[in-house]
Design a protein around this motif. Structure first.
Motif, short mmCIF file in Angstrom:
data_model
loop_
_atom_site.label_atom_id
_atom_site.label_comp_id
_atom_site.label_asym_id
_atom_site.label_seq_id
_atom_site.Cartn_x
_atom_site.Cartn_y
_atom_site.Cartn_z
N ALA A 1 -22.49 70.52 15.67
CA ALA A 1 -23.54 71.42 16.15
C ALA A 1 -24.35 72.07 15.02
O ALA A 1 -25.30 72.79 15.29
N LEU B 1 -23.11 69.60 23.24
CA LEU B 1 -24.51 69.63 22.84
C LEU B 1 -25.27 68.80 23.86
O LEU B 1 -24.80 67.73 24.29
N ARG C 1 -29.68 72.04 23.18
CA ARG C 1 -28.89 73.17 23.66
C ARG C 1 -27.45 73.00 23.18
O ARG C 1 -26.85 71.96 23.37
N SER C 2 -26.93 74.07 22.60
CA SER C 2 -25.55 74.09 22.15
C SER C 2 -24.76 74.99 23.10
O SER C 2 -25.18 76.12 23.37
N GLN C 3 -23.64 74.48 23.58
CA GLN C 3 -22.76 75.25 24.47
C GLN C 3 -21.38 75.31 23.83
O GLN C 3 -20.48 74.54 24.20
N PRO C 4 -21.19 76.20 22.85
CA PRO C 4 -19.93 76.26 22.12
C PRO C 4 -18.71 76.49 23.01
O PRO C 4 -17.64 75.94 22.75
N TRP D 1 -29.42 67.32 24.66
CA TRP D 1 -30.76 67.22 24.11
C TRP D 1 -31.60 66.29 24.97
O TRP D 1 -31.10 65.54 25.80
#
Length: 137
Positions: free
Chosen positions: A22, A69, A61-64, A71
């Motif tokens: 990420a 991830l 979008r990053s969703q830790p 896109w």
């Protein structure tokens, strides 16, 4: 529509793998050589395709919390993708990358996509190994 997916096991905790994947500043170290990502105002990014010379507006979008991830292109909606990291025990993780092409003109073909995915996952694993070894040493 064409869809492609590849997975690879990596010798690190899922959090370490996701943090490496990420890190937008290090995308060029593992993405295919012909793609370069320029983060504007996340989630807005620009993807430069070296082969075509085009700059495509995209979203990342990053969703830790989900170690995911996502896109895709912003305006033309020609492709999307995601990367998911999952822990599989014993300090290892599995990374899966999925691509969907909605227009034939953007789909480089099965062989090219699988070679790019395999190469990207291999380079990501190398980056993860270096990070883990550096942290441990």
């Amino acid at each position: 529509m064409a869809e492609y997916e590849r997975s690879r096991t990596m010798p690190a905790q899922p959090e370490q793998v996701f943090d490496q994947a990420a890190n937008v500043a290090q995308f060029d170290s593992w993405l295919p050589d012909e793609l370069h990502v320029d983060a504007e105002e996340p989630p807005a990014v620009t993807v430069h395709e070296a082969g075509s010379g085009q700059d495509l507006p995209a979203l990342l979008r990053s969703q830790p919390d989900q170690m995911r991830l996502e896109w895709g292109t912003r305006e033309q909606g020609s492709y999307t993708g995601w990367l998911q990291v999952a822990g599989i025990g014993s300090g290892t993780s599995e990374v899966t990358v999925h691509l969907s092409f909605f227009e034939g003109g953007h789909d480089p073909g099965e062989r090219a996509v699988y070679e790019a995915l395999d190469g990207s996952l291999r380079r990501l694993e190398e980056q993860v190994r270096m990070r883990v070894e550096h942290t441990a040493g």
